[in-house]
Design a protein around this motif. Structure first.
Motif, PDB file in Angstrom:
ATOM      1  N   VAL A  51       0.849  -1.185   0.000  1.00 37.12           N
ATOM      2  CA  VAL A  51       0.000   0.000   0.000  1.00 37.12           C
ATOM      3  C   VAL A  51       0.889   1.239   0.000  1.00 37.12           C
ATOM      4  O   VAL A  51       1.806   1.346   0.816  1.00 37.12           O
ATOM      5  N   GLY A  52       0.635   2.179  -0.900  1.00 41.10           N
ATOM      6  CA  GLY A  52       1.479   3.363  -0.971  1.00 41.10           C
ATOM      7  C   GLY A  52       0.709   4.595  -1.417  1.00 41.10           C
ATOM      8  O   GLY A  52      -0.260   4.498  -2.170  1.00 41.10           O
ATOM      9  N   SER A  53       1.157   5.757  -0.923  1.00 39.11           N
ATOM     10  CA  SER A  53       0.517   7.019  -1.287  1.00 39.11           C
ATOM     11  C   SER A  53       1.490   8.160  -1.061  1.00 39.11           C
ATOM     12  O   SER A  53       2.475   8.024  -0.333  1.00 39.11           O
ATOM     13  N   ASN A  54       1.151   9.304  -1.673  1.00 34.99           N
ATOM     14  CA  ASN A  54       1.937  10.495  -1.372  1.00 34.99           C
ATOM     15  C   ASN A  54       1.396  11.173  -0.114  1.00 34.99           C
ATOM     16  O   ASN A  54       0.346  10.799   0.419  1.00 34.99           O
ATOM     17  N   MET A  55       2.110  12.173   0.361  1.00 33.91           N
ATOM     18  CA  MET A  55       1.835  12.773   1.659  1.00 33.91           C
ATOM     19  C   MET A  55       0.526  13.548   1.687  1.00 33.91           C
ATOM     20  O   MET A  55      -0.141  13.634   2.720  1.00 33.91           O
ATOM     21  N   SER A  56       0.115  14.115   0.564  1.00 29.69           N
ATOM     22  CA  SER A  56      -1.120  14.888   0.527  1.00 29.69           C
ATOM     23  C   SER A  56      -2.348  14.002   0.379  1.00 29.69           C
ATOM     24  O   SER A  56      -3.476  14.463   0.555  1.00 29.69           O
ATOM     25  N   GLY A  57      -2.134  12.717   0.037  1.00 31.24           N
ATOM     26  CA  GLY A  57      -3.250  11.808  -0.180  1.00 31.24           C
ATOM     27  C   GLY A  57      -3.883  11.931  -1.545  1.00 31.24           C
ATOM     28  O   GLY A  57      -4.873  11.265  -1.850  1.00 31.24           O
ATOM     29  N   THR A  58      -3.316  12.776  -2.394  1.00 29.41           N
ATOM     30  CA  THR A  58      -3.891  13.013  -3.723  1.00 29.41           C
ATOM     31  C   THR A  58      -3.474  11.970  -4.742  1.00 29.41           C
ATOM     32  O   THR A  58      -4.052  11.890  -5.822  1.00 29.41           O
ATOM     33  N   GLU A  59      -2.464  11.170  -4.418  1.00 31.73           N
ATOM     34  CA  GLU A  59      -1.980  10.161  -5.368  1.00 31.73           C
ATOM     35  C   GLU A  59      -1.743   8.842  -4.639  1.00 31.73           C
ATOM     36  O   GLU A  59      -0.755   8.666  -3.948  1.00 31.73           O
ATOM     37  N   LYS A  60      -2.680   7.928  -4.813  1.00 30.45           N
ATOM     38  CA  LYS A  60      -2.553   6.596  -4.234  1.00 30.45           C
ATOM     39  C   LYS A  60      -1.900   5.689  -5.271  1.00 30.45           C
ATOM     40  O   LYS A  60      -2.358   5.619  -6.415  1.00 30.45           O
ATOM     41  N   LEU A  61      -0.840   5.012  -4.882  1.00 29.16           N
ATOM     42  CA  LEU A  61      -0.202   4.079  -5.799  1.00 29.16           C
ATOM     43  C   LEU A  61      -1.109   2.877  -6.013  1.00 29.16           C
ATOM     44  O   LEU A  61      -1.845   2.464  -5.112  1.00 29.16           O
ATOM     45  N   ARG A  62      -1.053   2.329  -7.191  1.00 25.84           N
ATOM     46  CA  ARG A  62      -1.840   1.128  -7.480  1.00 25.84           C
ATOM     47  C   ARG A  62      -1.395   0.004  -6.546  1.00 25.84           C
ATOM     48  O   ARG A  62      -0.201  -0.250  -6.392  1.00 25.84           O
ATOM     49  N   LEU A  63      -2.366  -0.670  -5.924  1.00 26.95           N
ATOM     50  CA  LEU A  63      -2.038  -1.728  -4.985  1.00 26.95           C
ATOM     51  C   LEU A  63      -1.264  -2.844  -5.679  1.00 26.95           C
ATOM     52  O   LEU A  63      -1.619  -3.279  -6.774  1.00 26.95           O
ATOM     53  N   LEU A  64      -0.204  -3.307  -5.026  1.00 23.97           N
ATOM     54  CA  LEU A  64       0.503  -4.503  -5.480  1.00 23.97           C
ATOM     55  C   LEU A  64       0.039  -5.643  -4.589  1.00 23.97           C
ATOM     56  O   LEU A  64       0.221  -5.600  -3.367  1.00 23.97           O
ATOM     57  N   ILE A  65      -0.572  -6.655  -5.186  1.00 25.70           N
ATOM     58  CA  ILE A  65      -1.137  -7.766  -4.411  1.00 25.70           C
ATOM     59  C   ILE A  65      -0.373  -9.032  -4.737  1.00 25.70           C
ATOM     60  O   ILE A  65      -0.271  -9.448  -5.897  1.00 25.70           O
ATOM     61  N   ILE A  66       0.186  -9.650  -3.704  1.00 23.73           N
ATOM     62  CA  ILE A  66       1.022 -10.847  -3.858  1.00 23.73           C
ATOM     63  C   ILE A  66       0.252 -12.041  -3.328  1.00 23.73           C
ATOM     64  O   ILE A  66      -0.199 -12.055  -2.184  1.00 23.73           O
ATOM     65  N   VAL A  67       0.104 -13.052  -4.185  1.00 25.10           N
ATOM     66  CA  VAL A  67      -0.630 -14.252  -3.791  1.00 25.10           C
ATOM     67  C   VAL A  67       0.296 -15.454  -3.842  1.00 25.10           C
ATOM     68  O   VAL A  67       1.445 -15.362  -4.273  1.00 25.10           O
ATOM     69  N   ASP A  68      -0.245 -16.581  -3.403  1.00 25.90           N
ATOM     70  CA  ASP A  68       0.493 -17.840  -3.407  1.00 25.90           C
ATOM     71  C   ASP A  68       0.834 -18.210  -4.852  1.00 25.90           C
ATOM     72  O   ASP A  68      -0.038 -18.341  -5.692  1.00 25.90           O
TER      73      ASP A  68
END
Length: 344
Positions: A51-68
Motif C-alpha cells: 500500500v502506498g501514497s503520497n503525503m497529501s493523499g492526492t496520489e494513491k499508488l496502485r495496490l501490489l497484491i502478492i498471492v500464493d
C-alpha cells in the motif's frame, strides 16, 4: 527538465506491505487469530498487499497484491518482486518527468542494491526500531483500508445469505474489493492526517493531527453493526469484535525463500495431484478451474442491465453514467475490431 516534486507534499511517498486474510468473515476469525502464516493452508487464504501514497493523499499508488504462487508459497514480499515493482514505478515517474522521495522499511526484502537502477525515485529507509512510529501507513492508513474492506465483504455476504447458494469470498473478489476500497473509501484527509501523525509535516493543523485518532475516520460503528448482524444470522458467540478487526494486524509479510523451499515448490509442481495435507478448506474454486470469459455480446447485455438499474434510481452521480458510456464505447470498439478481423 524534470519537475522537482520532492520538496512538496505531492512528491513524498510512503509504501508498506500488510497481510490480509481475505476470506476472514467473523466466523473464521478464531482460525486465523495470531497466525504468522509461515505456510500451509493459511497461506492459501491470505495475500500480501503493498500500500502506498503520497503525503497529501492526492496520489494513491496502485495496490501490489502478492498471492500464493510457484516460488513464493507463503505469499510474501521478496526482493525480486519488490525490485520489479519499484522499477515499474520509477518508469512511471520518469514518463511524468517527476522526481519523488519514497520512504520504505529497512528489511531484507527491500535490498538497497536496487537504488543504483532508479532514476526518478530516491529511497529513504526508516530505522528498524522506529518504523511503527515513523511510518504513515502504520499510523492508520492500512487499518482504514482493512476495515473498509471487511465492511464491503460482510455486506456482500449478508446480502446473499438467504439465497440458495450463499456467496463466497474468492481471490478475485478480494482483489477487486481491495482496489475499490483503496480507490473509493480511503480518503485523502485520512492519508494526510496519518502523515502528520507520523511527524512528516508541522503546520497549523498539527495540533489537530496530534489529537486525531485513526478510529475517527474508520467506519468502526458501521462495521460493528454489520458484524453484529452476521453474528446473529449464524448464531455465532465465540468471537469478539476486537478479535475480528485485528486478526491480521501482525501477519508476516516479508522474507526470502530458502533453497529447500524453492526445491519443494518445484517438486510440488512436478508431481501431479500433490496437495498440502493441511489444505482442507474449500476455496470456492476447483483445482485448475478458471473463470469463463464472457463474450462481447454477453458483456453488452450485462452493461444494458446495469444501465437499466441505474436509470431506475434517483440522484445517480454523472460520473457513473459517464463511466458506463466510456465502457460501452470501449466494448463497441472491441466488437468492431473483431468484425474487421473476421472480414479482412
Amino acid at each position: 527538465m524534470a519537475k522537482e516534486c520532492i520538496e512538496c507534499k505531492d512528491g513524498i511517498f510512503n509504501a508498506d506491505e500488510t497481510g490480509v486474510f481475505f476470506k476472514c468473515l467473523p466466523n473464521k476469525t478464531l482460525a486465523f487469530k495470531g497466525q504468522k502464516c509461515h505456510g500451509g493452508k493459511n497461506s492459501k487464504v491470505r495475500i500480501t498487499v503493498m500500500v502506498g501514497s503520497n503525503m497529501s493523499g492526492t496520489e494513491k499508488l496502485r495496490l501490489l497484491i502478492i498471492v500464493d504462487y510457484e516460488f513464493n508459497k507463503k505469499a510474501w514480499m521478496i526482493s525480486e518482486i519488490y525490485e520489479k515493482w519499484l522499477l515499474k514505478l520509477d518508469k512511471k515517474f520518469a514518463a511524468q518527468r517527476r522526481k519523488v522521495l519514497l520512504f520504505v522499511d529497512n528489511c531484507p526484502a527491500h535490498p538497497k542494491s536496487v537504488e543504483s537502477k532508479l532514476k526518478n525515485i530516491k529511497l529513504e529507509y526508516f530505522p528498524p526500531n522506529l518504523t511503527s512510529i515513523l511510518q504513515p501507513m502504520d499510523q492508520g492508513i492500512i487499518k482504514n483500508l482493512k476495515q473498509h474492506y471487511r465492511k464491503r465483504i460482510v455486506m456482500k455476504v449478508l446480502a446473499h445469505m438467504e439465497v440458495a447458494t450463499p456467496t463466497t469470498v474468492t481471490l478475485l473478489d478480494a482483489i477487486q474489493d481491495l482496489n475499490k476500497t483503496w480507490t473509493l473509501d480511503v480518503k485523502e484527509q485520512t492519508i494526510a492526517n496519518c502523515f502528520r501523525k507520523a511527524g512528516f509535516v508541522k503546520d497549523k493543523v498539527q495540533q489537530d493531527a496530534d489529537n486525531w485518532d485513526e478510529d475517527d475516520l474508520v467506519p468502526l460503528s458501521e462495521l460493528k453493526t454489520l458484524w453484529t448482524s452476521y453474528r446473529r444470522a449464524i448464531n455465532m458467540s465465540d468471537v469478539s469484535f476486537e478479535d475480528y478487526v485485528t486478526t491480521d494486524d501482525n501477519v508476516q509479510t516479508t522474507g526470502s525463500p530458502t533453497d529447500e523451499e524453492i526445491l519443494e515448490s518445484v517438486i510440488e509442481n512436478l508431481v501431479p495431484n500433490k496437495k498440502d495435507p493441511e489444505e482442507n478448506e474449500d476455496d470456492g474454486q476447483s483445482e485448475g478451474e478458471t473463470i469463463p470469459t464472457p463474450t462481447i455480446d454477453e458483456t453488452i447485455s450485462a452493461i444494458e442491465k446495469i444501465r437499466c438499474f441505474i436509470l431506475s434510481r434517483e440522484n445517480i452521480p454523472y460520473e457513473i453514467h459517464n463511466s458506463l458510456n466510456l465502457l460501452e464505447e470501449f466494448i463497441d470498439k472491441e466488437k468492431w475490431t473483431n468484425f474487421t478481423k473476421k472480414n479482412n
